[in-house]
Motif scaffolding. Structure first.
Motif, PDB file in Angstrom:
ATOM      1  N   VAL A 150     -11.209   3.140  -6.825  1.00 16.58           N
ATOM      2  CA  VAL A 150     -11.651   1.979  -5.643  1.00 16.58           C
ATOM      3  C   VAL A 150     -10.391   1.529  -5.310  1.00 16.58           C
ATOM      4  N   LEU A 151      -9.588   1.766  -4.544  1.00 17.38           N
ATOM      5  CA  LEU A 151      -8.518   1.274  -3.967  1.00 17.38           C
ATOM      6  C   LEU A 151      -8.840   0.175  -2.764  1.00 17.38           C
ATOM      7  N   GLN A 152      -7.856  -0.786  -1.977  1.00 14.21           N
ATOM      8  CA  GLN A 152      -7.873  -1.529  -1.441  1.00 14.21           C
ATOM      9  C   GLN A 152      -6.476  -1.461  -0.858  1.00 14.21           C
ATOM     10  N   THR A 153      -7.113  -1.175   1.000  1.00 16.24           N
ATOM     11  CA  THR A 153      -6.283  -1.078   1.714  1.00 16.24           C
ATOM     12  C   THR A 153      -5.663  -2.391   1.934  1.00 16.24           C
ATOM     13  N   LEU A 154      -4.089  -2.113   2.806  1.00 21.78           N
ATOM     14  CA  LEU A 154      -3.987  -4.603   3.164  1.00 21.78           C
ATOM     15  C   LEU A 154      -5.214  -4.819   4.078  1.00 21.78           C
ATOM     16  N   GLU A 155      -5.393  -4.228   4.725  1.00 22.75           N
ATOM     17  CA  GLU A 155      -6.490  -4.452   5.893  1.00 22.75           C
ATOM     18  C   GLU A 155      -7.656  -4.606   5.084  1.00 22.75           C
ATOM     19  N   GLY A 156      -7.757  -4.458   3.836  1.00 22.42           N
ATOM     20  CA  GLY A 156      -9.100  -5.194   3.027  1.00 22.42           C
ATOM     21  C   GLY A 156     -10.248  -4.043   3.036  1.00 22.42           C
ATOM     22  N   LYS A 157      -9.266  -3.383   3.429  1.00 13.60           N
ATOM     23  CA  LYS A 157     -10.675  -1.718   3.736  1.00 13.60           C
ATOM     24  C   LYS A 157     -10.554  -1.162   2.573  1.00 13.60           C
ATOM     25  N   ARG A 158     -11.919  -0.895   1.478  1.00 11.15           N
ATOM     26  CA  ARG A 158     -12.404  -0.412  -0.057  1.00 11.15           C
ATOM     27  C   ARG A 158     -12.277   0.991   0.230  1.00 11.15           C
ATOM     28  N   TYR A 159     -11.743   1.618  -0.599  1.00 10.76           N
ATOM     29  CA  TYR A 159     -12.176   3.114  -0.490  1.00 10.76           C
ATOM     30  C   TYR A 159     -11.361   3.868  -1.746  1.00 10.76           C
ATOM     31  N   LEU A 160     -13.061   5.593  -2.049  1.00 10.97           N
ATOM     32  CA  LEU A 160     -12.349   5.878  -3.064  1.00 10.97           C
ATOM     33  C   LEU A 160     -11.262   6.740  -3.015  1.00 10.97           C
ATOM     34  N   ALA A 161     -10.475   7.059  -4.223  1.00  7.95           N
ATOM     35  CA  ALA A 161      -9.265   8.120  -4.402  1.00  7.95           C
ATOM     36  C   ALA A 161      -9.172   8.446  -5.232  1.00  7.95           C
ATOM     37  N   PRO A 162      -9.263  10.018  -5.518  1.00 12.59           N
ATOM     38  CA  PRO A 162      -8.386  10.127  -6.791  1.00 12.59           C
ATOM     39  C   PRO A 162      -7.601  10.447  -7.417  1.00 12.59           C
ATOM     40  N   GLY A 374       3.147   2.199   7.465  1.00 17.36           N
ATOM     41  CA  GLY A 374       3.313   1.104   6.700  1.00 17.36           C
ATOM     42  C   GLY A 374       4.557   0.755   5.189  1.00 17.36           C
ATOM     43  N   THR A 375       4.404   2.118   5.115  1.00 17.90           N
ATOM     44  CA  THR A 375       5.670   2.508   3.464  1.00 17.90           C
ATOM     45  C   THR A 375       6.552   2.463   3.660  1.00 17.90           C
ATOM     46  N   THR A 376       7.821   2.399   2.138  1.00 21.19           N
ATOM     47  CA  THR A 376       8.880   1.905   3.053  1.00 21.19           C
ATOM     48  C   THR A 376       9.702   2.877   2.351  1.00 21.19           C
ATOM     49  N   ALA A 377       9.434   4.203   2.682  1.00 20.01           N
ATOM     50  CA  ALA A 377       9.793   5.315   1.800  1.00 20.01           C
ATOM     51  C   ALA A 377       9.757   6.298   3.039  1.00 20.01           C
ATOM     52  N   LEU A 378      10.387   7.427   3.761  1.00 21.88           N
ATOM     53  CA  LEU A 378      10.635   8.501   4.698  1.00 21.88           C
ATOM     54  C   LEU A 378       9.420   9.256   5.066  1.00 21.88           C
ATOM     55  N   LEU A 379       8.191   9.035   5.719  1.00 21.38           N
ATOM     56  CA  LEU A 379       7.126   9.620   5.412  1.00 21.38           C
ATOM     57  C   LEU A 379       7.031  10.181   7.280  1.00 21.38           C
ATOM     58  N   VAL A 380       6.101  11.400   7.588  1.00 24.28           N
ATOM     59  CA  VAL A 380       5.882  11.917   8.246  1.00 24.28           C
ATOM     60  C   VAL A 380       3.947  11.730   8.602  1.00 24.28           C
ATOM     61  N   THR A 417       6.579  -6.852  12.418  1.00 29.26           N
ATOM     62  CA  THR A 417       6.299  -6.064  11.250  1.00 29.26           C
ATOM     63  C   THR A 417       4.716  -6.761  10.897  1.00 29.26           C
ATOM     64  N   ARG A 418       3.546  -6.561  11.818  1.00 25.35           N
ATOM     65  CA  ARG A 418       2.612  -7.197  11.960  1.00 25.35           C
ATOM     66  C   ARG A 418       1.792  -6.034  10.965  1.00 25.35           C
ATOM     67  N   ARG A 419       1.698  -4.487  10.573  1.00 25.00           N
ATOM     68  CA  ARG A 419       1.076  -3.725  10.591  1.00 25.00           C
ATOM     69  C   ARG A 419       2.074  -2.708   9.219  1.00 25.00           C
ATOM     70  N   CYS A 420       3.664  -2.666  10.101  1.00 25.42           N
ATOM     71  CA  CYS A 420       4.570  -1.530   9.237  1.00 25.42           C
ATOM     72  C   CYS A 420       5.738  -2.911   8.803  1.00 25.42           C
ATOM     73  N   ARG A 421       6.039  -2.538   7.524  1.00 25.56           N
ATOM     74  CA  ARG A 421       6.940  -3.053   7.037  1.00 25.56           C
ATOM     75  C   ARG A 421       8.217  -3.278   7.261  1.00 25.56           C
ATOM     76  N   LYS A 422       8.625  -1.786   7.260  1.00 22.03           N
ATOM     77  CA  LYS A 422      10.255  -1.804   8.367  1.00 22.03           C
ATOM     78  C   LYS A 422      10.541  -1.819   9.940  1.00 22.03           C
ATOM     79  N   GLY A 423       9.130  -2.398  10.991  1.00 21.10           N
ATOM     80  CA  GLY A 423       8.852  -2.725  11.938  1.00 21.10           C
ATOM     81  C   GLY A 423       7.937  -1.767  12.604  1.00 21.10           C
ATOM     82  N   ALA A 424       7.971  -1.655  13.972  1.00 17.61           N
ATOM     83  CA  ALA A 424       7.088  -0.357  14.254  1.00 17.61           C
ATOM     84  C   ALA A 424       8.382   0.444  15.389  1.00 17.61           C
ATOM     85  N   GLY A 425       7.215   2.036  15.521  1.00 13.89           N
ATOM     86  CA  GLY A 425       8.783   2.588  16.122  1.00 13.89           C
ATOM     87  C   GLY A 425       8.064   4.188  16.332  1.00 13.89           C
TER      88      GLY A 425
END
Length: 729
Positions: A150-162, A374-380, A417-425
Motif C-alpha cells: 500500500v502506497l500513498q500519493t502526495l495528495e493522500g490517495k492510497r493505492y496498491l503497487a507491486p 512532480g518528480t525531480t528526475a527527467l521523465l516523460v 510548485t503547487r503540484r510540481c517540485r520543479k515548477g509547472a510547464g
C-alpha cells in the motif's frame, strides 16, 4: 523507503535468468520470463504505508498479443503510405479482429489457466486481447512473485503497487500472455485550475482576454482568432474523450449557450461500471468544452472508467473495440516509471488497433515540464510518449488586443510548485521505454547536446497554449462554475478537435496524426506555412530551438493552413515531399525497460518500419509467439548467437537445463526456443533474457531437450543459433 526496499529484497529470486516453471503448491509456474525483476523503488511522489493484507482484493489483467504480426506490420505500412492502393483504407473493428485477434481457443486457454491459478474473471474483451482478473494479494504473490504494498500519493490517495514487475508462470507465458495493470496508482489529469473568473449580472465573463493582454482567459472566439481556425467546419464529425472521473455533464449546455455554440450531444460510455468520483470534473468539462470550442461536433462520446490501472486499460480497450470515432483526446497519464513496461505494452496493443482503424489519439504531455508527475528526475508522461500517440505539449501564448497571434514560448513557471517540485510547464523530453519511431528519424535537430535523442522516442510531437495564466474559460459547476484553466489537458482536446475538422474536410478519417504531421513538418515550405515554430525558452530543462525540439515538438498549429495541407495530403494531392509519411511507425526495442518490438501491438518480431503513427510495441516475455520468432530472419542485421551449449541439471526437484552462448553485438534481448526432437524447436519462444545465458526449469526428469536461441533488437531478429541439446537429471 528503507523498510519498503528491505521487504522487496526478501522476494528477490536467487536465479537471475531463469526461464520456465517452478512448483508452488498444486500449481505450476512462478518464474517464467527473463531475469528476475529487480525491486521497484517507491515513486518520488508517493510514500510507503504497509504491506498489503493477504486477503486484499486485487484487480489486474492478462493480455495477449495480436496474431499474424508480419501481416499486420505490412498492412500498417500500406495504410500510411501515400499513393499506395491501400492508403487510408482503414479496417473496421470486426475486420481487424478477424485478421489479427487471438483465437477463441487461445483466449479460452488463458481463462482456464487463470482460474486454475486461483483468479476470477471480472471482464472479457471482444478482441480477446485483455482478460480482466481479480484475486487476493497472496495469490498474486504466489503466482507472479510480486508482493503488493500500500502506497500513498502526495495528495493522500492510497493505492496498491507491486514490489517488482510480475513474472508470468510458464503455461501463461507460453500463450504469449503478459501481466498488466497490477500497479493501481491513480492517473493524473494534466490541468491546472487558475480559479474562478468574475461575471457580470448577465453572466458574461469580465476580462476574458478582450484586449486585456496575455493574462486573461481565452474564449472560443479568441482561440479561433489566435490560431487561424475561423471558417473551418466540423460537419458533425464525432469525437471521443477518455475520462477517469465523472462530472455534471449538463455544464456543457451552459458553456454552449454562453458562447453561441452548437449544444453538442454527449453520449456516455461507461467502462467497468464507470465511476461516481467527481474529483476530476474540471478535467472532464475542459476536454468536452474545448473540443466544442474549436470544432462544435455533433456528438462527443464520453468514455468513463474507474481511475485505476485496470480501469485505464479497459477504457482504452473499449474505445478501440467500439471504433466509433476518428479522433480521441486523453488528458490522463502517469510518468513512464510509474506506468511500467507491462502496462505500457498492454496499452500499446490497443493503440495499434486504433491506428489500423484510422483513429488519431492525442494525449496531454504533462504539466511539470521535463520532470513529469512532480518528480525531480527527467521523465516523460505515458501515454503521450507512446509512438502510436500524438503527444501534445504546452506553450504560453501572446496575442494582440484583438486576439491575433503574436508569439509563443514553452510554458514554464518555476515558481508554481503547487503540484510540481520543479515548477509547472509543458511536458517533454526523452522516453525511457520506447525506441525512436521512424517518423522522428532523420530530424536535423539544432537542440543542445543531450536534448534530442536519435535512439529513443522524443516528446512532444506538437504543442498549443497551456499556461493557466493564458488559459481558457470553461464552465464546471462541481468546482465552482466559471473557471480559468490551463495545462496540456487543454492543448490535447484542441488538437483532437482540430483533427476532426481535417477528417471532415477530407471526407474520410485523417488517420493517426503523426505520419502526416511529420511529413509536412519535415518539408520546409509546408512547415513555415502550417506551424508556429517556437524557438526560445525552455520547459524547465529542454530548450526550444528552430525546428523540432523536446520543449514544444514542432510547435502549435496555424489551423487554416495546416487544415488545407492535411486535407490535400489525405486526399492524395499533397506536394509535400517527405518520405517520412510512409514510415511513421516507431519502434522497436528500447534497449531499456520496455521491449518495444513493432508498431503492431505487443508481440511482433517485425522491424520498426511500420507507418502506423507509432508503433514500437513493448512485447511480453514471449513476444515472438505470434510470429514464431522466425519470420523476421536476419532483418535486424544481427549475427546469430554462436557457441550455444546446454547441460542438464535440476531445480526445485524438477528437470532443468543450463544454457550458455556468446554475446551478439547490438542485441538487446535473446529469445530461447525448445523442442523434444532435433530441429523440432517450437516457433513460440519460452521467453527472453537480456544477456547471454539462461536456466530453463520445470522440465521432466531424464528427458532430452533441444534448444536454439535468437538475438533481437529494435530492427528485428537474428537467424537461429546452432542447436544444442541436453538430458535433464
Amino acid at each position: 523507503m528503507k523498510q519498503y526496499e528491505r521487504r522487496m529484497d526478501a522476494w528477490q529470486l536467487t536465479a537471475q535468468k531463469r526461464l520456465g516453471i517452478a512448483a508452488i503448491g498444486a500449481f505450476l509456474g512462478l518464474t517464467a520470463g527473463a531475469a528476475a525483476a529487480a525491486p521497484i523503488a517507491v515513486p518520488e511522489d508517493s510514500s510507503y504505508v504497509a504491506q498489503a493484507a493477504e486477503t486484499e482484493p486485487v484487480q489486474f489483467a492478462l493480455t495477449l498479443p495480436w496474431r499474424n504480426q508480419d501481416q499486420l506490420q505490412a498492412l500498417l505500412q500500406h495504410l500510411y503510405t501515400p499513393g499506395d492502393k491501400l492508403y487510408h483504407q482503414f479496417l473496421t473493428s470486426a475486420e481487424f479482429d478477424a485478421r489479427f485477434a487471438p483465437t477463441q481457443a487461445q483466449y479460452d486457454a488463458l481463462k482456464s489457466l487463470a482460474q486454475q491459478y486461483g483468479f476470477s474473471v471480472r471482464s472479457e474483451s471482444s478482441s480477446r486481447t485483455v482478460l480482466g482478473l481479480s484475486g487476493s494479494a497472496a495469490t498474486v504473490r504466489n503466482v507472479f512473485g510480486a508482493q503488493l504494498h500500500v502506497l500513498q500519493t502526495l495528495e493522500g490517495k492510497r493505492y496498491l503497487a507491486p514490489d517488482r514487475e510480475a513474472v508470468a508462470p510458464f503455461p501463461i507465458n507460453a500463450l504469449g500472455a503478459e501481466v498488466a495493470a497490477l500497479d493501481s496508482k491513480p492517473r493524473f489529469s494534466h490541468m491546472i485550475n487558475k480559479g474562478p473568473v468574475k461575471v457580470d449580472a448577465n453572466g458574461i465573463t469580465v476580462g476574458a482576454h478582450a484586449g486585456s493582454g496575455s493574462s486573461g482567459g481565452y474564449t472560443p472566439a479568441d482561440l479561433k482568432n489566435a490560431y487561424n481556425a475561423n471558417g473551418i467546419q466540423n460537419g458533425g464529425e464525432a469525437v471521443a474523450v477518455y475520462e477517469l472521473s465523472s462530472a455534471t455533464y449538463a455544464d456543457s449546455a451552459t458553456y454552449a449557450s454562453k458562447y453561441g455554440l452548437k449544444n453538442t450531444t454527449l453520449v456516455q460510455k461507461k467502462v467497468d461500471g464507470g465511476t461516481t468520483d467527481t474529483s476530476g470534473a474540471g478535467e472532464v468539462m475542459l476536454d468536452i468544452e474545448l473540443i466544442m470550442a474549436i470544432a462544435q461536433p455533433g456528438t462527443i462520446y464520453v468514455y468513463t472508467g474507474p481511475n485505476s490501472a485496470a480501469g485505464a486499460l479497459d477504457t482504452y480497450t473499449q474505445i478501440a473495440n467500439d471504433n466509433l470515432v476518428h479522433e480521441v483526446s486523453t488528458s490522463w497519464g502517469l510518468d513512464e516509471t510509474s506506468e511500467g513496461s507491462s502496462s505500457a505494452n498492454a496499452e500499446n496493443t490497443q493503440f495499434v488497433k486504433m491506428v489500423a482503424e484510422g483513429m488519431a489519439l492525442f494525449a496531454a504531455a504533462g504539466d511539470c515540464g521535463a520532470y513529469d508527475a512532480g518528480t525531480t528526475a527527467l521523465l516523460v508522461d505515458d501515454p503521450a510518449s507512446n509512438p502510436n500517440v500524438t503527444g501534445v505539449g504546452g506553450t504560453t501564448l501572446t496575442t494582440t488586443s484583438t486576439q491575433q497571434y503574436t508569439s509563443e514560448v514553452p510554458w514554464a513557471t518555476p515558481s508554481d510548485t503547487r503540484r510540481c517540485r520543479k515548477g509547472a510547464g509543458g511536458g517533454g523530453g526523452i522516453s525511457k521505454l520506447w525506441s525512436i519511431p521512424s517518423y522522428q528519424q532523420g530530424i536535423a535537430s539544432s537542440a543542445p547536446s543531450g536534448q534530442f535523442s536519435t535512439t529513443m522516442r522524443n516528446v512532444p510531437d506538437v504543442s498549443l497554449d497551456a499556461d493557466p495564466n493564458t488559459g481558457y474559460i470553461i464552465y464546471d459547476s462541481v468546482d465552482g462554475g466559471w473557471l480559468q484553466i490551463g495545462g496540456t489537458s487543454a492543448a490535447a482536446p484542441l488538437w483532437a478537435g482540430f483533427w476532426s475538422l481535417a477528417s471532415h474536410g477530407a471526407g474520410k478519417a485523417a488517420g493517426a496524426a503523426n505520419p502526416t504531421i511529420y511529413a509536412l513538418a519535415k518539408n520546409g515550405t509546408s512547415y513555415a506555412r502550417d506551424f508556429h515554430d517556437v524557438t526560445s525558452g525552455t520547459n524547465l530543462y529542454y530548450s526550444a530551438v528552430t525546428g523540432y525540439d523536446d520543449a514544444t515538438g514542432w510547435g502549435s498549429y496555424n489551423a487554416g493552413n495546416l487544415y488545407a495541407d492535411v486535407v490535400a495530403t489525405v486526399g492524395g494531392s499533397s506536394s509535400s515531399s517527405s518520405s517520412s509519411s510512409s514510415s511513421s511507425s516507431g519502434g522497436g526495442s528500447s534497449g531499456g525497460s520496455s521491449s518495444s518490438s513493432s508498431s503492431s501491438g505487443g508481440s511482433s518480431s517485425s522491424s520498426s518500419s511500420s507507418s502506423s503513427g507509432g508503433g514500437s510495441s513493448s512485447s511480453s516475455s514471449s513476444s515472438s509467439s505470434s510470429s514464431g520468432g522466425s519470420s523476421s530472419g536476419s532483418s535486424g542485421g544481427l549475427a546469430a548467437p554462436a557457441g550455444l551449449t546446454a547441460s542438464g541439471t535440476k531445480y526445485l526437484g524438477q528437470g532443468a537445463v543450463n544454457l550458455n552462448w556468446g554475446s551478439v553485438s547490438k542485441a538487446t534481448r535473446y529469445y530461447v526456443y525448445m523442442g523434444t526432437s532435433a530441429n523440432g524447436e517450437s516457433s513460440t519462444a519460452l521467453g527472453y533474457v537480456t544477456s547471454p545465458g539462461a536456466e530453463v526449469t520445470g522440465l521432466s526428469h531424464t528427458t532430452k531437450y533441444y534448444f536454439k536461441v535468437k538475438a533481437y533488437n529494435s530492427s528485428g531478429y537474428s537467424p537461429y543459433s546452432n542447436e544444442a541439446s541436453a538430458t535433464t537429471k
